[in-house]
Enzyme design. Structure first.
Site, mmCIF file in Angstrom:
data_model
loop_
_atom_site.group_PDB
_atom_site.id
_atom_site.type_symbol
_atom_site.label_atom_id
_atom_site.label_comp_id
_atom_site.label_asym_id
_atom_site.label_seq_id
_atom_site.Cartn_x
_atom_site.Cartn_y
_atom_site.Cartn_z
ATOM 1 N N GLU A 295 89.859 56.344 -122.450
ATOM 2 C CA GLU A 295 88.661 55.872 -121.762
ATOM 3 C C GLU A 295 89.088 55.055 -120.552
ATOM 4 O OE1 GLU A 295 89.210 55.179 -125.111
ATOM 5 O OE2 GLU A 295 89.569 53.040 -125.228
ATOM 6 N N ASN B 284 74.604 49.616 -134.135
ATOM 7 C CA ASN B 284 75.541 48.513 -134.130
ATOM 8 C C ASN B 284 76.931 49.055 -133.838
ATOM 9 O OD1 ASN B 284 75.246 45.790 -134.368
ATOM 10 N ND2 ASN B 284 74.418 45.939 -136.436
ATOM 11 N N SER C 106 89.827 52.103 -131.543
ATOM 12 C CA SER C 106 90.767 52.549 -130.520
ATOM 13 C C SER C 106 90.797 54.064 -130.451
ATOM 14 C CB SER C 106 92.144 51.975 -130.803
ATOM 15 O OG SER C 106 92.682 52.570 -131.967
ATOM 16 N N SER C 107 91.834 54.608 -129.935
ATOM 17 C CA SER C 107 91.790 55.893 -129.258
ATOM 18 C C SER C 107 92.258 57.115 -130.034
ATOM 19 C CB SER C 107 92.622 55.738 -127.987
ATOM 20 O OG SER C 107 92.135 54.651 -127.244
#
Lengths: 167, 167, 167
Positions: A112, A51, A56-57
């Site tokens: 990304e 799942n 975020s990064s």
């Protein structure tokens, strides 16, 4: 900005813990719909039975690179990712993730990217994005891990690149 | 791929919990903005007072189907969903979710869809998506639960279909 | 692929159920790509070094407003936000968040908005959205907290407004 200490032994014992491991994955696939193409790409990347919880990064401090993802199906998996689905036969699509590292004790940065380009171009873009993220933070960039994938669309194609984070 | 059992008694004794229950919900609504139309659809679906945490498409093993969602307002609620908001008066929009089950001990697959179509078409699409997801995993599909909704847009309309997962 | 036990679902759930504090942040930035513009806006808003976990629009009961975000880099941070990235030099973009409160013991509502407008217009929109969300719930609205930002795009600009929730 002031910071306060991480939850310590006490809080960990109370059920809070933190991310300890990461890896980079990338894969592509075709499907009959956008979601099933995405689902197949996830399966090929090794995260299709988890799942996904999109984050975020930021790579937390002290996490360790693993060559393989080893967690149980059905688990909630924090993951930074980019994906692109395309319906135009013949189109080249690509996705890539990059992880920039200063030292293991410090947080790192995950970037990304996905677009209508080759794997090489996607990886170069991600590499530049990692550099920019380090520049803006005034951090030295000692290591960059990159992973990418490209795919020529047959009917409905999907590319997927990700950094799963686990315990 | 080998799997081992979920952490159970031991970890539960340690005060940990996990996803135990799921249901299927679907609703539609009008609003003055995209977000308030979404908010009203969520309220009608019974999840409007929770903090939705969007997850991807895997049903954990051992979870139990409930006819009703019974959790406290303000809770963080892991949920797989699809929604569509539309500004074109007169347009028919629909959303649907499907849950494919092999056996209760094994993970299942959640598929979601929304589009400019009828409830019936959305449900058929989701049913096909569940089939494809099982085929690609080589899993027998023993049961499919489906829920959908359709809505004719007045001003700003929203359809929402979801599978909330809780404890 | 071998799998190892994964207590983390549980730990995530435990951790997420203990949100105690919130604040409002807003910032804008330029970047070389969409993601790095977003990254810089996050940094300026004080959440750039956390792993953002996007949640929907409910403020849990009993949470306390803090003027500052005090958590450690790399942490998973539940956050409700809106952001907009724009590639058109000269364009004015804005983002705003609003928190509507009845009484502290009751859940509240978070609304977020971004668009091609001024900060003032974004804040007015969010204020109206909070009102609508309270009306539809039949709740008295005793207090509204609002924060916004506007930005004139140079090359690739991003506006970001958010309500982070933590422990």
């Amino acid at each position: 900005m002031k910071t306060i200490p991480y939850p310590s032994t006490n809080e960990i014992a109370m059920g809070l813990s933190r991310l300890r491991k990461f890896t980079l994955v990338a894969a592509s696939a075709e499907g009959k719909t956008e979601l099933t193409a995405f689902d197949r790409a996830l399966l090929r990347a090794g995260v299709g039975n988890m799942n996904l919880l999109k984050v975020s990064s930021i790579l937390p401090p002290e996490v360790e690179f693993m060559s393989e993802l080893l967690i149980e199906p059905g688990s909630l998996l924090p993951i930074a990712y980019s994906s692109l689905t395309c319906y135009q036969p013949g189109k080249l699509i690509a996705a890539s993730v990059g992880v920039g590292i200063f030292v293991k004790e410090h947080y790192g940065v995950i970037m990304e990217f996905s677009g209508f380009c080759s794997k090489k171009e996607a990886e170069e873009t991600v590499s530049e994005m990692v550099k920019e993220a380090f520049e803006v933070r005034g951090l030295p960039l000692n290591q960059t891990l990159i992973k990418g994938v490209e795919h020529k669309v047959k009917k409905i194609g999907c590319v997927f690149a990700a950094v799963p984070l686990w315990y």
